[in-house]
Structure formats: C-alpha cells, structure tokens
Design a protein around this motif. Structure first.
Motif, short mmCIF file in Angstrom:
data_model
loop_
_atom_site.label_atom_id
_atom_site.label_comp_id
_atom_site.label_asym_id
_atom_site.label_seq_id
_atom_site.Cartn_x
_atom_site.Cartn_y
_atom_site.Cartn_z
N ARG A 58 0.83 -1.21 0.00
CA ARG A 58 0.00 0.00 0.00
C ARG A 58 0.86 1.26 0.00
O ARG A 58 0.59 2.22 -0.72
N LEU A 59 1.91 1.26 0.83
CA LEU A 59 2.78 2.43 0.90
C LEU A 59 3.52 2.64 -0.42
O LEU A 59 3.73 3.78 -0.84
N GLN A 60 3.89 1.55 -1.08
CA GLN A 60 4.53 1.66 -2.39
C GLN A 60 3.55 2.22 -3.42
O GLN A 60 3.92 3.08 -4.23
N ALA A 61 2.31 1.74 -3.38
CA ALA A 61 1.30 2.22 -4.32
C ALA A 61 1.04 3.71 -4.13
O ALA A 61 0.72 4.42 -5.10
N GLU A 62 1.18 4.19 -2.90
CA GLU A 62 0.96 5.61 -2.61
C GLU A 62 2.19 6.45 -2.90
O GLU A 62 2.17 7.66 -2.75
N GLY A 63 3.28 5.81 -3.31
CA GLY A 63 4.49 6.55 -3.66
C GLY A 63 5.27 7.05 -2.46
O GLY A 63 6.06 7.99 -2.58
N LEU A 64 5.06 6.43 -1.30
CA LEU A 64 5.76 6.87 -0.09
C LEU A 64 7.05 6.12 0.15
O LEU A 64 7.98 6.65 0.78
N VAL A 65 7.11 4.88 -0.32
CA VAL A 65 8.33 4.08 -0.12
C VAL A 65 8.65 3.34 -1.41
O VAL A 65 7.82 3.22 -2.31
N GLU A 66 9.88 2.86 -1.48
CA GLU A 66 10.28 2.01 -2.59
C GLU A 66 11.16 0.89 -2.04
O GLU A 66 11.94 1.10 -1.11
#
Length: 237
Positions: A58-66
């Motif tokens: 979810r955090l990756q989808a939101e562009g917050l983490v990679e």
C-alpha cells in the motif's frame, strides 16, 4: 470465522499503514531513510508477515516508499514534483488553505458519517485520546495543527475504508505545510469555539448518529474555512 479473520488482518494492515504514513509525513522517517526490516516490524507490533507485506504494498502504491531488492525498503522524497502530497503545492499560504479545506469538505463530512456507523470501542477511545491532546495544546504550539489532524485521521480510520484513510493522510501533509507557511488559524480568541466544534463531532460519533456526525463535521470545517478567509483578508491588507 474466515470473514472475522480477514477483517482483523485488514484492520491491522490499515493501522500499520496509517502509523508509518504519519511517521513519514511528520519527518520522523525522512526521505532516504530505511524502514525497519520485516522481521523487526513483526516482532515489535505482533503482526503477521502478510500484514507487513500488504502494508508495504500500500505504501509503495501511494508513492511513499520504494523497495530495493536485496537492500530494503526506503522512504522516497514526498515533495517530488507531481506528487499530490508534496509541500511544493503550497504557494499562497492561507489562500491555498482554502483550497485544501474545500477538498476536506468533500472527504471528511462523509467520512464522519461512515465512521459513526463503523467505529469500534477501541477506535473511539483512540479518537478520544487524540482529541484530548489536541484540546490541551496551545494554538501557537508547533504541534497544535498536527494534533488536530491526528484527530481527523482517527475518524478516517474508523471508516475502515483504505481510500478515505489514504486520501486524508495525504491531505494532512499538504495541510501542515500550509499551516507552517500561513501561520496558525486557531487563536486564543477562537480556541474555545474550536474545542467545542471538535467535541460536537466526537459526541455525534460516540452516540453513532451518522447525520449529526456529518452535520457537525461540516459546521466545523466551514467555520475553519471562514477563519482562514478572515486570515487571508487580514494578510492582504
């Protein structure tokens, strides 16, 4: 039984997403920093590997983490051009605050109504604690705006809808950047009114009155809008 297990896992995933999002937006996990490993999160929070992986997705989808294969998961620069949540969107201080509140009116009024129907006793307790913190802070305190938004984010979490939670979490980053630039909207003169407005929202949620929750949230945000507009006019003089 399967439905209960699934709902509990989703709730734990949402809580982990909210917690990590708040840490990222607050700068506690700055851009470039490495998130704790999967094993550390599992041990510290007592959640399953599935919960951690769903939260990271979810955090990756939101562009917050990679995630960098073989290295770990890192916080990305949330102020990149084109990102919804970047502070670069904040150009006009109090003027931009009005635009943010318009968006909040479209999101948070309905979120309050849904939250009134779905909030668990534990969530209401967390909301009460967040509200007490917000009410106790002086309006000029640097943490005042953040504490206020924590209360609103708790309401979003009560919806059980990840889209509401994610959207309002992102709005929070823009809102806090606006407040930092424009200055506090709540003053000693209107503090009592703001406290009363928030208490009315909470009271409606606690008695599970969806229509009253929507009405009290709408009134609160409209009053915030009016206070920001007054600040805008004062600044323009």
């Amino acid at each position: 039984m399967e439905r209960v297990t699934t709902d509990r896992r989703l709730s734990m995933t949402q809580q982990l997403v909210v917690d990590l999002t708040q840490q990222i937006l607050a700068g506690e996990l700055p851009a470039g920093s490495k998130l704790p490993t999967e094993q550390v999160i599992i041990k510290e929070r007592g959640v399953s590997r599935t919960v951690v992986r769903e939260a990271m997705s979810r955090l990756q989808a939101e562009g917050l983490v990679e995630t960098r294969h073989g290295i770990g998961t890192f916080v990305v620069d949330t102020a990149r051009p084109g990102d919804f949540q970047g502070s670069k969107h904040v150009k006009g201080g109090a003027y931009d605050a009005l635009a943010v509140i318009e968006l909040r009116l479209s999101l948070e009024v309905e979120a309050a109504g849904i939250a009134a129907q779905r909030a668990t006793p534990e969530q209401l307790l967390a909301m009460r604690e967040a509200l007490d913190v917000a009410n106790a802070l002086d309006p000029t305190d640097d943490d005042s705006a953040r504490a206020d938004f924590e209360f609103h984010l708790q309401i979003a979490q009560c919806t059980g809808n990840s889209f509401f939670i994610d959207a309002i979490a992102h709005v929070g980053n823009t809102l806090l950047a606006v407040v930092q630039q424009a200055g506090p909207v709540v003053t000693g003169e209107n503090r009592a009114l703001v406290v009363r407005e928030r208490e009315q929202v909470y009271a409606a949620l606690a008695r599970r009155d969806a229509e009253a929750a929507r009405a009290s949230m709408r009134l609160h945000l409209i009053n915030v809008q009016q206070r920001v507009r007054a600040l805008t006019e004062l600044t323009a003089q």
